[in-house]
Scaffold this motif. Structure first.
Motif, PDB file in Angstrom:
ATOM      1  N   MET A  33       0.835  -1.197   0.000  1.00 20.13           N
ATOM      2  CA  MET A  33       0.000   0.000   0.000  1.00 20.13           C
ATOM      3  C   MET A  33       0.867   1.242   0.000  1.00 20.13           C
ATOM      4  O   MET A  33       1.927   1.280   0.641  1.00 20.13           O
ATOM      5  N   CYS A  95      -4.539   7.171  -1.696  1.00 17.82           N
ATOM      6  CA  CYS A  95      -4.114   5.842  -1.294  1.00 17.82           C
ATOM      7  C   CYS A  95      -4.048   4.971  -2.547  1.00 17.82           C
ATOM      8  O   CYS A  95      -4.869   5.134  -3.463  1.00 17.82           O
ATOM      9  N   ALA A  97      -2.800   0.799  -4.154  1.00 23.86           N
ATOM     10  CA  ALA A  97      -2.492  -0.595  -3.821  1.00 23.86           C
ATOM     11  C   ALA A  97      -1.909  -1.324  -5.021  1.00 23.86           C
ATOM     12  O   ALA A  97      -2.237  -1.002  -6.177  1.00 23.86           O
TER      13      ALA A  97
END
Length: 121
Positions: A33, A95, A97
Motif C-alpha cells: 500500500m 491511497c 495498492a
C-alpha cells in the motif's frame, strides 16, 4: 480488484497533525500500500509505502521523520500519521495498492478518490 476509500483530510495549522485512513476492500491480501499526493499545479508525488506485513516501509525524503505509514490488516485499513505539518504539505492525498516486491513509488494498480489536506501558515 481492490477498492480504496480515503478519509481524515481537513484544514490544520502549520505544526499540527492529521491522521489519514484508507479503507480497502476486495482482494486485499498481500498488497503493498502506498500514499501519494498532488499539490495544486504540481505532479503527483510519492509519499510513503508499506508492505503486507508492515515490517518494510519507505518514505519520500520530504516527509521522513514527520510522517508514519502503518496498517491494520484485520481492519483492511492503512494509515498515514502526519505530524509537524507544513504549508508545503497541502495537497490531495491518495491511497494506492498493488501486488509485487518493490515497496516504493511505482506500478500501483488501484487508487482511491483522494482526500484534501490543507495546512495554513
Amino acid at each position: 480488484q481492490v477498492q480504496l476509500v480515503e478519509s481524515g483530510g481537513g484544514l490544520v495549522q502549520a505544526g499540527g497533525s492529521l491522521r489519514l485512513s484508507c479503507a480497502a476492500s476486495g482482494r486485499t491480501s498481500n498488497t503493498i500500500m502506498g500514499w501519494f499526493r498532488r499539490a495544486p499545479g504540481k505532479e503527483r508525488e510519492f509519499v510513503a509505502a508499506i508492505d503486507w506485513s508492515g515490517s518494510i516501509t519507505n518514505y519520500a525524503d520530504s516527509v521522513k521523520g514527520r510522517f508514519t505509514i502503518s496498517r491494520d490488516n484485520a481492519k483492511n485499513t492503512v494509515y498515514l500519521q502526519m505530524n509537524s505539518l507544513k504549508p508545503d504539505d497541502t495537497a490531495v492525498y491518495y491511497c494506492a495498492a498493488k501486488w509485487g516486491i518493490q515497496v516504493g513509488a511505482s506500478s500501483y494498480n488501484y487508487w482511491g478518490q483522494g482526500t484534501q489536506v490543507t495546512v495554513s501558515s
